[in-house]
Design a protein around this motif. Structure first.
Motif, PDB file in Angstrom:
ATOM      1  N   ARG A 181      44.175  43.819  51.932  1.00 41.73           N
ATOM      2  CA  ARG A 181      43.603  43.598  50.595  1.00 41.73           C
ATOM      3  C   ARG A 181      42.167  43.099  50.738  1.00 41.73           C
ATOM      4  N   ILE A 182      41.290  43.699  49.960  1.00 41.26           N
ATOM      5  CA  ILE A 182      39.910  43.231  49.847  1.00 41.26           C
ATOM      6  C   ILE A 182      39.802  42.581  48.476  1.00 41.26           C
ATOM      7  N   CYS A 183      39.425  41.310  48.427  1.00 40.15           N
ATOM      8  CA  CYS A 183      39.431  40.547  47.176  1.00 40.15           C
ATOM      9  C   CYS A 183      38.012  40.157  46.799  1.00 40.15           C
ATOM     10  N   GLY A 184      37.616  40.540  45.592  1.00 38.96           N
ATOM     11  CA  GLY A 184      36.324  40.107  45.083  1.00 38.96           C
ATOM     12  C   GLY A 184      36.361  38.627  44.739  1.00 38.96           C
ATOM     13  N   MET A 185      35.288  37.922  45.053  1.00 42.17           N
ATOM     14  CA  MET A 185      35.161  36.499  44.723  1.00 42.17           C
ATOM     15  C   MET A 185      33.835  36.275  44.000  1.00 42.17           C
ATOM     16  N   VAL A 186      33.879  35.577  42.872  1.00 46.47           N
ATOM     17  CA  VAL A 186      32.641  35.281  42.152  1.00 46.47           C
ATOM     18  C   VAL A 186      32.281  33.810  42.342  1.00 46.47           C
ATOM     19  N   TRP A 222      49.484  39.567  54.066  1.00 39.99           N
ATOM     20  CA  TRP A 222      48.625  40.741  54.181  1.00 39.99           C
ATOM     21  C   TRP A 222      47.409  40.367  55.030  1.00 39.99           C
ATOM     22  N   ASN A 223      46.727  41.376  55.579  1.00 43.83           N
ATOM     23  CA  ASN A 223      45.411  41.141  56.163  1.00 43.83           C
ATOM     24  C   ASN A 223      44.404  41.094  55.017  1.00 43.83           C
ATOM     25  N   THR A 224      43.549  40.074  55.043  1.00 46.65           N
ATOM     26  CA  THR A 224      42.748  39.721  53.866  1.00 46.65           C
ATOM     27  C   THR A 224      41.264  39.612  54.190  1.00 46.65           C
ATOM     28  N   ILE A 225      40.449  40.212  53.327  1.00 45.12           N
ATOM     29  CA  ILE A 225      38.992  40.077  53.407  1.00 45.12           C
ATOM     30  C   ILE A 225      38.478  39.675  52.029  1.00 45.12           C
ATOM     31  N   PHE A 226      37.655  38.635  51.972  1.00 40.20           N
ATOM     32  CA  PHE A 226      37.028  38.200  50.725  1.00 40.20           C
ATOM     33  C   PHE A 226      35.564  38.646  50.706  1.00 40.20           C
ATOM     34  N   VAL A 227      35.122  39.155  49.552  1.00 32.68           N
ATOM     35  CA  VAL A 227      33.748  39.642  49.398  1.00 32.68           C
ATOM     36  C   VAL A 227      33.165  39.076  48.104  1.00 32.68           C
ATOM     37  N   GLU A 228      31.949  38.548  48.173  1.00 33.27           N
ATOM     38  CA  GLU A 228      31.310  38.069  46.939  1.00 33.27           C
ATOM     39  C   GLU A 228      30.965  39.251  46.048  1.00 33.27           C
ATOM     40  N   VAL A 229      31.317  39.126  44.762  1.00 38.02           N
ATOM     41  CA  VAL A 229      30.999  40.164  43.767  1.00 38.02           C
ATOM     42  C   VAL A 229      30.226  39.509  42.628  1.00 38.02           C
ATOM     43  N   PRO A 230      29.437  40.288  41.870  1.00 41.38           N
ATOM     44  CA  PRO A 230      28.624  39.699  40.793  1.00 41.38           C
ATOM     45  C   PRO A 230      29.470  39.238  39.615  1.00 41.38           C
ATOM     46  N   LEU A 231      28.945  38.273  38.876  1.00 41.92           N
ATOM     47  CA  LEU A 231      29.658  37.696  37.734  1.00 41.92           C
ATOM     48  C   LEU A 231      29.939  38.735  36.650  1.00 41.92           C
ATOM     49  N   VAL A 232      29.149  39.813  36.611  1.00 37.98           N
ATOM     50  CA  VAL A 232      29.346  40.854  35.590  1.00 37.98           C
ATOM     51  C   VAL A 232      30.724  41.507  35.706  1.00 37.98           C
ATOM     52  N   THR A 233      31.371  41.351  36.864  1.00 37.49           N
ATOM     53  CA  THR A 233      32.696  41.950  37.056  1.00 37.49           C
ATOM     54  C   THR A 233      33.815  41.093  36.457  1.00 37.49           C
ATOM     55  N   PHE A 234      33.461  39.909  35.953  1.00 38.95           N
ATOM     56  CA  PHE A 234      34.494  38.984  35.485  1.00 38.95           C
ATOM     57  C   PHE A 234      34.294  38.682  34.007  1.00 38.95           C
ATOM     58  N   ASN A 235      35.119  39.291  33.165  1.00 38.78           N
ATOM     59  CA  ASN A 235      34.975  39.163  31.710  1.00 38.78           C
ATOM     60  C   ASN A 235      36.307  38.925  31.015  1.00 38.78           C
ATOM     61  N   PRO A 236      37.096  37.934  31.439  1.00 39.90           N
ATOM     62  CA  PRO A 236      38.436  37.767  30.862  1.00 39.90           C
ATOM     63  C   PRO A 236      38.367  37.272  29.421  1.00 39.90           C
ATOM     64  N   VAL A 237      39.421  37.583  28.663  1.00 45.80           N
ATOM     65  CA  VAL A 237      39.523  37.099  27.283  1.00 45.80           C
ATOM     66  C   VAL A 237      40.800  36.261  27.193  1.00 45.80           C
ATOM     67  N   LYS A 238      40.638  34.959  27.346  1.00 43.95           N
ATOM     68  CA  LYS A 238      41.774  34.044  27.252  1.00 43.95           C
ATOM     69  C   LYS A 238      41.967  33.554  25.814  1.00 43.95           C
ATOM     70  N   SER A 239      40.840  33.426  25.099  1.00 47.79           N
ATOM     71  CA  SER A 239      40.865  33.014  23.691  1.00 47.79           C
ATOM     72  C   SER A 239      40.078  34.043  22.892  1.00 47.79           C
ATOM     73  N   VAL A 240      40.427  34.211  21.629  1.00 56.21           N
ATOM     74  CA  VAL A 240      39.766  35.219  20.800  1.00 56.21           C
ATOM     75  C   VAL A 240      38.252  34.999  20.746  1.00 56.21           C
ATOM     76  N   VAL A 241      37.797  33.735  20.835  1.00 56.57           N
ATOM     77  CA  VAL A 241      36.356  33.491  20.751  1.00 56.57           C
ATOM     78  C   VAL A 241      35.611  33.984  21.993  1.00 56.57           C
ATOM     79  N   ASP A 242      36.344  34.280  23.081  1.00 55.31           N
ATOM     80  CA  ASP A 242      35.691  34.877  24.257  1.00 55.31           C
ATOM     81  C   ASP A 242      35.084  36.240  23.919  1.00 55.31           C
ATOM     82  N   LEU A 243      35.612  36.895  22.879  1.00 53.71           N
ATOM     83  CA  LEU A 243      35.069  38.194  22.476  1.00 53.71           C
ATOM     84  C   LEU A 243      33.643  38.083  21.931  1.00 53.71           C
TER      85      LEU A 243
END
Length: 512
Positions: free
Chosen positions: A376-381, A484-505
């Protein structure tokens, strides 16, 4: 020893849960689940890779060059209900009366930041026009407008958005229409998960919502296909009843409902390792349903995914070469050292201090075990205060050190050294994974063999006014992938846009 009634045994059979599994749950409650032992936070240069622009371009080109020969899947956990997203709005409906109080007075009295944001950003929501067209407002008062708006949005006899799965709500407003997360995932799939003009997407959903997802695909699928030139193959699966976990009372006896039946609860997203295990592809992208960007950011998101996939294919190519060499039996000391160095440097595998003193046969068996695993290759912000699991070097109960994604609930916050490691960590995991689940012969791994059962959670709950203990399975990208065999890679913040609350929209990342 727990005595089971005939009714209990029938209930277990209906769920597909064995008596042994139920007893193992009870044993877990009795023994407890130990906190993880953090060694260090993973950082750039020690557990997290960071690539230059030139390196990223090469990895993207490498992935693109392989695309036509790859079987690709986009796997989207999508069973989340929208009710939690609207928690603040439900609370407002129960506590505010527009006939008795102005909205301004309510906000001053309660300091309700969510409702303040919601009311100020009302016209920017993708469902604004739809709701307003349904309302026949006779008052200009803002309190009346906001209250009526929310009542229509959530009312059971109105739009009833609180019942919807999160993936089918309008998230983004474009010039001619609003798009759901489901539709945005289709568009994304065309950009990085399409091969030979086809894209495969698998959504894990609640069974009660299957028809709704089917209707959404009928509505948005042809439109997105026409725009992208991609034919979509979309299918669904449900969290299995056999992955539900037993609840116990405070004496670790099975908790019983008022009708005498045993209480089982959903095991959390870790249960989805079973669903993932039923999928088979060369490359599997995993991303949560609510983490979607508007299309102006789509290329940046797609490029980031391609970087992760490029790393995966590059490292897998070498791992397959070494796995085949180990199986051939024709490997010398220099090659054994080369394979060990590859595993340590490229796949972050750590070896025990006595490895070098072992016989060649023992070394070969250890190296075979370490290299023949899913990757697994995991993006990290960069950590900017958002909740989420973090990347750490962890020592397990057997003394083995490995890279893991750890949630704060797994860490002993009463241990100042462990708490400091969490506090000073630099990155977190936005659920951004690219996975390889086959060995060098093309055979799929049994992913259930790589789960660390000791990475679950025990939490306190109540039901019918009585206290109980609940068990959550090791998380899908946490303990369920621990070996699993694991690799972490820094990714840009633009890849992370979760909506946990309606106001996040209302965030810029969700405004087209």
């Amino acid at each position: 020893m727990i005595e089971l009634t005939d009714k209990d045994i029938k209930q277990l059979a209906e769920k597909g849960i064995s008596k042994e599994t139920m007893l193992s749950h009870i044993n877990t409650f009795k023994e407890g689940i130990p906190f993880v032992k953090l060694e260090n936070a993973a950082v750039i240069g020690n557990g997290i890779l960071k690539f230059s622009d030139a390196e990223e371009k090469k990895l993207i080109a490498f992935y693109d060059s392989k695309l036509k020969d790859l079987d690709i899947l986009k796997f989207v956990p999508a069973s989340g209900a929208a009710s939690r997203m609207f928690k603040a709005l439900f609370s407002f409906l129960g506590t505010y009366n527009p006939a008795e109080e102005t909205l301004e007075a309510y906000l001053t009295r309660t300091n309700d930041k969510d409702i303040k944001k919601f009311s100020e950003g009302l016209e920017r929501f993708p469902f604004y026009k739809k709701v307003m067209d349904r309302l026949n407002l006779k008052s200009d008062a803002q309190g009346e407008k906001v209250f009526s708006f929310i009542a229509d949005l959530l009312g059971e006899n109105a739009l009833n958005y609180g019942f919807f799965p999160k993936g089918l709500l309008p998230f983004h407003k474009y010039e001619s229409s609003a798009a759901t997360p489901f539709e945005e995932h289709l568009k994304e799939g065309a950009l990085y998960a399409g091969s030979n003009e086809k894209a495969n997407l698998h959504f894990t959903i609640s069974e009660q919502h299957e028809e709704m997802f089917g209707e959404e695909f009928k509505a948005s699928g042809p439109k997105v296909s026409a725009d992208t030139g991609i034919t979509y193959n979309v299918d669904y699966s449900f969290q299995k009843p056999s992955t539900d976990t037993l609840a116990v009372d405070m004496d670790n006896n099975p908790f019983r409902n008022e009708d005498g039946s045993v209480l089982f609860r959903p095991g959390g997203h870790g249960a989805l390792i079973q669903n993932l295990n039923e999928q088979d592809a060369d490359v599997i992208f995993i991303k949560n349903i609510d983490n979607v960007a508007v299309m102006k950011d789509a290329k940046a998101v797609a490029d980031s995914k391609k970087v992760l996939a490029g790393v995966l294919l590059k490292e897998q190519e070498k791992a397959f070469e070494y796995a085949a060499l180990l199986d051939s039996g024709n490997v010398d000391d220099a090659q054994l050292e080369e394979i060990k160095n590859f595993l340590g440097t490229n796949l972050n595998v750590r070896f025990t201090d006595d490895f070098d003193s072992k016989s060649d046969n023992d070394k070969i068996e250890i190296l075979k075990d370490k290299i023949n695993r899913p990757i697994r290759i995991c993006g990290m912000v960069k950590n900017e205060g958002e909740p989420g699991g973090g990347p750490f070097w962890v020592t397990n109960g057997k003394g083995e050190v490995s890279l893991q994604i750890i949630e704060s609930a797994q860490i002993d916050m009463d241990n100042s050294q462990q708490a400091d490691l969490l506090k000073n960590s630099t990155h977190f995991n936005p659920v951004d994974l690219v996975c390889a689940v086959r060995n060098y012969k093309g055979e799929k791994f049994d992913l259930l063999k790589f789960v660390d059962e000791k990475q679950g959670f025990i939490t306190g709950k109540t039901k019918d006014g009585k206290e109980l203990k609940a068990l959550e399975l090791p998380g899908l990208w946490n303990g369920a992938m621990a070996f699993w065999n694991t690799i972490f890679v820094e990714v840009p913040l633009v890849t992370f846009n979760p909506v946990k609350s309606v106001v996040d929209l209302l965030k810029d990342s969700h405004q087209a």
